[in-house]
Design an enzyme around this catalytic site. Structure first.
Site, PDB file in Angstrom:
ATOM      1  N   GLN A  15       0.835  -1.200   0.000  1.00  0.00           N
ATOM      2  CA  GLN A  15       0.000   0.000   0.000  1.00  0.00           C
ATOM      3  C   GLN A  15       0.870   1.250   0.000  1.00  0.00           C
ATOM      4  OE1 GLN A  15      -2.310   1.297   3.490  1.00  0.00           O
ATOM      5  NE2 GLN A  15      -4.120   1.327   2.173  1.00  0.00           N
ATOM      6  N   TYR A  26      -6.673  10.163   4.314  1.00  0.00           N
ATOM      7  CA  TYR A  26      -5.284  10.527   3.993  1.00  0.00           C
ATOM      8  C   TYR A  26      -5.266  11.309   2.668  1.00  0.00           C
ATOM      9  CZ  TYR A  26      -4.048   7.638   7.947  1.00  0.00           C
ATOM     10  OH  TYR A  26      -3.942   7.146   9.227  1.00  0.00           O
ATOM     11  N   ARG A  67      -7.804   1.440  -2.609  1.00  0.00           N
ATOM     12  CA  ARG A  67      -8.581   1.291  -1.372  1.00  0.00           C
ATOM     13  C   ARG A  67      -9.246   2.623  -1.055  1.00  0.00           C
ATOM     14  NH1 ARG A  67      -7.446  -0.744   4.846  1.00  0.00           N
ATOM     15  NH2 ARG A  67      -9.014  -2.342   4.586  1.00  0.00           N
ATOM     16  N   ARG A 106      -7.286  -7.871  11.600  1.00  0.00           N
ATOM     17  CA  ARG A 106      -7.131  -8.251  13.009  1.00  0.00           C
ATOM     18  C   ARG A 106      -7.437  -9.725  13.266  1.00  0.00           C
ATOM     19  NH1 ARG A 106     -10.896  -3.768  15.440  1.00  0.00           N
ATOM     20  NH2 ARG A 106     -11.905  -4.231  13.465  1.00  0.00           N
ATOM     21  N   CYS A 129     -10.855 -12.495  17.055  1.00  0.00           N
ATOM     22  CA  CYS A 129     -10.585 -11.105  17.445  1.00  0.00           C
ATOM     23  C   CYS A 129     -11.822 -10.554  18.149  1.00  0.00           C
ATOM     24  CB  CYS A 129     -10.281 -10.292  16.179  1.00  0.00           C
ATOM     25  SG  CYS A 129     -10.365  -8.510  16.432  1.00  0.00           S
ATOM     26  N   CYS A 154     -11.266  -5.320  20.550  1.00  0.00           N
ATOM     27  CA  CYS A 154     -10.992  -4.454  21.715  1.00  0.00           C
ATOM     28  C   CYS A 154     -10.116  -3.259  21.341  1.00  0.00           C
ATOM     29  CB  CYS A 154     -10.312  -5.266  22.814  1.00  0.00           C
ATOM     30  SG  CYS A 154      -8.657  -5.864  22.376  1.00  0.00           S
ATOM     31  N   CYS A 183      -1.306  -7.804  20.137  1.00  0.00           N
ATOM     32  CA  CYS A 183      -2.707  -8.174  20.328  1.00  0.00           C
ATOM     33  C   CYS A 183      -2.968  -8.475  21.800  1.00  0.00           C
ATOM     34  CB  CYS A 183      -3.008  -9.400  19.468  1.00  0.00           C
ATOM     35  SG  CYS A 183      -4.647 -10.092  19.731  1.00  0.00           S
TER      36      CYS A 183
HETATM   37  C1  LIG Z   1      -2.953  -1.940  13.818  1.00  0.00           C
HETATM   38  C2  LIG Z   1      -3.689  -1.523  12.580  1.00  0.00           C
HETATM   39  C3  LIG Z   1      -3.031  -0.836  11.569  1.00  0.00           C
HETATM   40  C4  LIG Z   1      -3.714  -0.465  10.405  1.00  0.00           C
HETATM   41  N1  LIG Z   1      -3.021   0.136   9.401  1.00  0.00           N
HETATM   42  C5  LIG Z   1      -3.643   0.380   8.216  1.00  0.00           C
HETATM   43  C6  LIG Z   1      -2.918   0.832   7.097  1.00  0.00           C
HETATM   44  O1  LIG Z   1      -1.693   0.940   7.120  1.00  0.00           O
HETATM   45  N2  LIG Z   1      -3.602   1.107   5.957  1.00  0.00           N
HETATM   46  C7  LIG Z   1      -4.951   0.923   5.858  1.00  0.00           C
HETATM   47  O2  LIG Z   1      -5.526   1.178   4.804  1.00  0.00           O
HETATM   48  N3  LIG Z   1      -5.663   0.431   6.894  1.00  0.00           N
HETATM   49  C8  LIG Z   1      -5.041   0.138   8.059  1.00  0.00           C
HETATM   50  N4  LIG Z   1      -5.740  -0.425   9.091  1.00  0.00           N
HETATM   51  C9  LIG Z   1      -7.148  -0.821   8.864  1.00  0.00           C
HETATM   52  C10 LIG Z   1      -7.181  -2.308   8.443  1.00  0.00           C
HETATM   53  O3  LIG Z   1      -6.590  -2.482   7.182  1.00  0.00           O
HETATM   54  C11 LIG Z   1      -8.615  -2.843   8.394  1.00  0.00           C
HETATM   55  O4  LIG Z   1      -9.338  -2.158   7.417  1.00  0.00           O
HETATM   56  C12 LIG Z   1      -9.316  -2.712   9.735  1.00  0.00           C
HETATM   57  O5  LIG Z   1      -8.488  -3.225  10.757  1.00  0.00           O
HETATM   58  C13 LIG Z   1     -10.652  -3.441   9.753  1.00  0.00           C
HETATM   59  O6  LIG Z   1     -10.500  -4.776   9.365  1.00  0.00           O
HETATM   60  P1  LIG Z   1     -10.358  -6.007  10.408  1.00  0.00           P
HETATM   61  O7  LIG Z   1     -11.564  -5.980  11.293  1.00  0.00           O
HETATM   62  O8  LIG Z   1     -10.313  -7.221   9.542  1.00  0.00           O
HETATM   63  O9  LIG Z   1      -9.119  -5.773  11.166  1.00  0.00           O
HETATM   64  C14 LIG Z   1      -5.084  -0.779  10.268  1.00  0.00           C
HETATM   65  C15 LIG Z   1      -5.735  -1.463  11.287  1.00  0.00           C
HETATM   66  C16 LIG Z   1      -5.053  -1.845  12.428  1.00  0.00           C
HETATM   67  C17 LIG Z   1      -5.777  -2.634  13.482  1.00  0.00           C
HETATM   68  S1  SF4 Z   2      -5.864  -6.423  20.122  1.00  0.00           S
HETATM   69 FE1  SF4 Z   2      -8.087  -6.754  20.202  1.00  0.00          FE
HETATM   70  S2  SF4 Z   2      -8.801  -5.791  18.304  1.00  0.00           S
HETATM   71 FE2  SF4 Z   2      -6.606  -6.028  18.062  1.00  0.00          FE
HETATM   72  S3  SF4 Z   2      -6.386  -8.000  17.014  1.00  0.00           S
HETATM   73 FE3  SF4 Z   2      -6.243  -8.420  19.189  1.00  0.00          FE
HETATM   74  S4  SF4 Z   2      -8.329  -8.940  19.825  1.00  0.00           S
HETATM   75 FE4  SF4 Z   2      -8.481  -7.942  17.841  1.00  0.00          FE
END
Ligand SMILES: Cc1cc2nc3c(=O)[nH]c(=O)nc-3n(C[C@H](O)[C@H](O)[C@H](O)COP(=O)(O)O)c2cc1C
Ligand code: SF4
Ligand SMILES: Cc1cc2nc3c(=O)[nH]c(=O)nc-3n(C[C@H](O)[C@H](O)[C@H](O)COP(=O)(O)OP(=O)(O)OC[C@H]3O[C@@H](n4cnc5c(N)ncnc54)[C@H](O)[C@@H]3O)c2cc1C
Length: 669
Positions: free
Chosen positions: A107, A190, A235, A333, A356, A359, A374
């Protein structure tokens, strides 16, 4: 292999790439880079272990295209040619160490106004001079590190052209480093999103007249350098969830344009900083958070579209695919919480998946400039290295010991799990009728009810690993000594504090955790004392049950990083709770007031002028913090060969601390 996940494990074509399945790892900044944004051994190991998890496409985290466009202190860069070998080391390590590796995308990001001068080393620039943080819900949360005096400087037209070239240069470097594709970060507010959105682009030049011009030119310039077949994914946020910002309808139009410009895949997420909970959804927003928007976007294009947001179970992913809502699913996550989520799904071992819980401890850490970790899976980001850590959790015990764990909260369960995995003979005593400790109290609250997934995981694991669990068994010093364990692990948690103040009718005063656990009932008009995480959780719990609630807090109720309500939770969840969940509920707030005594009329407080004031209520619920339940430690010293204390019984904190300490002791004994 289970046939239940047929569609999920079907190969799929995205541009000129054939992916082995329909699972995408979305970009996630983890703060593992070196100070100049270079790749570290920890980052390489992290991506190799992520790739092993079996997704079809792995997207490397937001990677800056210019040094002045850094998102966080530990984010990586592709802004100069010397960054290429480091990135290539990630690609090579994945391709050599991971059997049947995923396709690799990276990305590319320019952050615009959503950063800090301390990260960029220079002034903040943006699509326009519109200041960040216009929405009151964002003021002062952990994520509003970019709360600044003054506005960003709008890029000049020449600078925008330069930015286009920087994106194209970065894409060229990505290809040199061996990536199969690039993803343009046009989401979450962004820089590219700032140009695309009516909320942030009020420019008068051609980049304002046509808000898609910047991304269009970038796509054209990348194609000019790498050929029309080099896969470009975009994205964007399917909805920015702010009045005057981009809507789903705008995004359907954008998707059609992107397709016509040769983009091969669209990754749909949601939100901008002003609507931050949608960026990384806390548990309260449910599951499959951006799937519906992705599905509406899929209706208007032929290229593959995927959605994201708490797809925590492979069966859920399969459902969205079967229903034709999306072509692929993105899961971030969920892989952090369990590296084996796909493998376990493939083998039908669903109850073994550590889901997950949303949290957002991981997010809190990166915005606090810490390494991403995590709460419930201590492996990713562990200082030993993920592989070494996992090995140490499976390493057979040198001497098999009789281990007694006292307390079945997150800490005790994790210690028991790891100790049993290593071959120790483990018994766990829990004084209540079920496992989970205070996580059960947390899970009583509607927006955390899924925290029971975490308890269910442990209940199943302890059973599978042969831990002898005895419920309704309150350990006393004598019981423990008589049991003659080699190791006693004290994981007895902490007690909600009842203050030492005059209480006219003792049955009017209750502990918050007892109320949440259903051990105590309350009247119709409840005063909750304490405006921290537990006080706010309790107030919402009671208000949703139809009670009239007043929160009394010593602090101000004004929202800021360190004060206001629930300052001890992560920013995204906090915004969700305070601004999306609490409005509409019958909750009053009395701030700058100190509890003084309980009368039959309610709670008497001392206000800021030290004047007594009655807050009427028929029940007073105290959420004033916790005191550790650690008396067994002293009592057992010298009587049992090895005694350990962990989690809240060491010092009241969070699930993260209990689990990580539990794993540490399980590995050590
Ligand atoms: C620690 C962390 C870092 C993230 N960094 C980015 C990132 O660099 N670019 C981006 O587009 N989204 C970023 N996100 C968003 C994730 O790509 C994703 O869209 C979001 O966590 C929801 O999806 P999930 O529930 O599967 O985690 C980040 C999310 C987390 C938790
Ligand atoms: S810290 Fe919490 S939100 Fe993040 S990956 Fe772990 S369980 Fe999911
Ligand atoms: C309402 C509420 C909401 C919360 N929300 C969050 C959140 O969103 N995120 C987060 O990270 N943290 C949250 N927490 C904090 C989190 O729940 C605790 O930090 C965590 O549960 C501590 O784990 P532990 O294993 O150390 O102790 P506990 O979870 O307290 O478990 C201790 C266990 O020991 C048992 N026990 C005690 N004495 C004995 C004995 N003598 N014999 C046998 N068993 C005994 C208890 O019954 C209990 O089951 C919340 C807490 C509450 C109350």
């Amino acid at each position: 292999m289970t046939t239940e996940l047929k569609k999920l494990f079907e190969p799929v074509q995205v541009g000129n790439m054939w992916l082995k399945n329909r699972v995408v790892y979305p970009p996630m900044v983890v703060n593992y880079s070196d100070p100049v944004g270079g790749v570290t051994p920890q980052l390489i190991e992290y991506y190799v272990e992520t790739a092993r998890a079996g997704m079809g496409l792995l997207t490397l985290e937001a990677t800056m295209v210019m040094e002045s466009q850094r998102v966080l202190s530990g984010a990586i860069g592709i802004h100069t040619t010397p960054m290429v070998p480091g990135l290539n080391a990630i690609v090579d390590a994945i391709r050599t160490e991971v059997p049947d590796p995923p396709k690799l995308s990276i990305q590319l990001i320019a952050v615009g106004r959503e950063t800090e001068p301390e990260f960029t080393g220079t002034e903040i620039v943006g699509a326009s001079d519109k200041p960040s943080i216009l929405h009151p819900v964002m003021k002062g949360t952990c994520i509003t590190r970019n709360l600044r005096d003054g506005a960003p400087r709008a890029l000049s037209t020449e600078e925008v052209v330069e930015l286009e070239d920087r994106f194209a240069d970065a894409a060229l470097r990505a290809s040199m480093a061996g990536f199969d594709a690039v993803e343009l970060h046009a989401a979450h507010g962004y820089m590219l999103a700032q140009f695309l959105s009516p909320f942030t682009n009020n420019r008068e030049d051609e980049y304002g007249k046509d808000r898609t011009l910047l991304i269009h030119n970038i796509i054209d310039k990348i194609h000019a350098r790498l050929g029309p077949d080099f896969p470009i994914i975009v994205r964007f946020s399917g909805d920015e969830y702010i009045p005057g910002a981009a809507t789903l309808e705008d995004r359907r139009e954008l998707a059609k344009k992107l397709q016509s410009w040769g983009v091969v895949g669209i990754s749909v997420t949601g939100g901008i900083y002003e609507s931050a909970p949608y960026i990384v959804a806390p548990s309260g927003l449910g599951v499959g958070v951006h799937i519906e928007n992705a599905s509406r976007i899929k209706e208007v294009v032929d290229i593959p579209v995927w959605g994201v947001g708490r797809i925590i179970d492979p069966r859920l992913a399969e459902k969205y695919l079967q229903e034709g809502k999306v072509d692929l699913v993105a899961m971030g996550r969920p892989f952090f919480a369990d590296r084996e989520i796909l493998k376990k799904g493939m083998e039908g071992r669903y109850s073994e998946i550590r889901k997950c819980i949303g949290c957002n401890t991981c997010v809190l850490r990166i915005f606090g400039q810490k390494k991403c970790k995590c709460a419930i899976n201590p492996a990713p980001g562990h200082h030993l290295g993920e592989v070494a850590f996992e090995e140490s959790c499976r390493r057979p015990a040198e001497k098999v010991k009789k281990v007694l764990v006292i307390g079945g909260g997150p800490g005790g369960m994790e210690a028991a799990r790891i100790a049993a995995q290593r071959g120790h003979h483990v018994t766990l005593w829990e004084k209540e009728g079920s496992l989970g400790g205070n996580v059960r109290a947390a899970a009583a609250v509607s927006f955390k009810e899924n925290f029971t997934d975490f308890i269910d995981f442990h209940v199943n694991e302890l059973k599978r690993l042969g831990v002898k669990t005895e419920l309704n068994k309150e350990a006393t010093e004598k019981d423990i000594v008589d049991f003659k364990p080699d190791v006693a692990i004290i994981a007895t948690g902490a007690e909600c504090i009842l203050p030492d103040i005059p209480i006219e009718k003792p049955d009017m005063a209750k502990r918050a955790s007892d109320v949440l656990l259903g051990k105590e009932s309350v009247g119709e008009n409840v005063v909750v004392v304490g405006g921290g995480l537990v006080g706010v959780d309790t107030a919402i719990f009671l208000a949703e049950a139809g009670k009239k609630v007043t929160i009394v807090t010593r602090r101000t109720s004004e929202f800021s990083p360190t004060t206001g309500l629930a300052p001890d939770t992560d920013g995204l969840t906090r915004i969700y709770i305070l601004f999306m969940k609490m409005p509409g509920l019958d909750i009053k707030i009395v701030d700058k007031s100190h509890y003084h005594r309980v009368t039959s009329e309610g709670l008497v407080v001392l206000d800021a002028d030290q004047k007594e004031k009655l807050i009427p209520g028929d029940t007073v619920v105290f959420a004033l913090g916790f005191t550790p339940n650690n008396h067994l430690k002293e009592a057992l010293m010298g009587k049992i060969p090895e005694v350990y204390t962990l989690g809240d019984s060491r010092e009241p904190r969070k699930i993260f601390d209990a689990v990580h300490e539990g794993a540490g002791i399980g590995r050590q004994i």
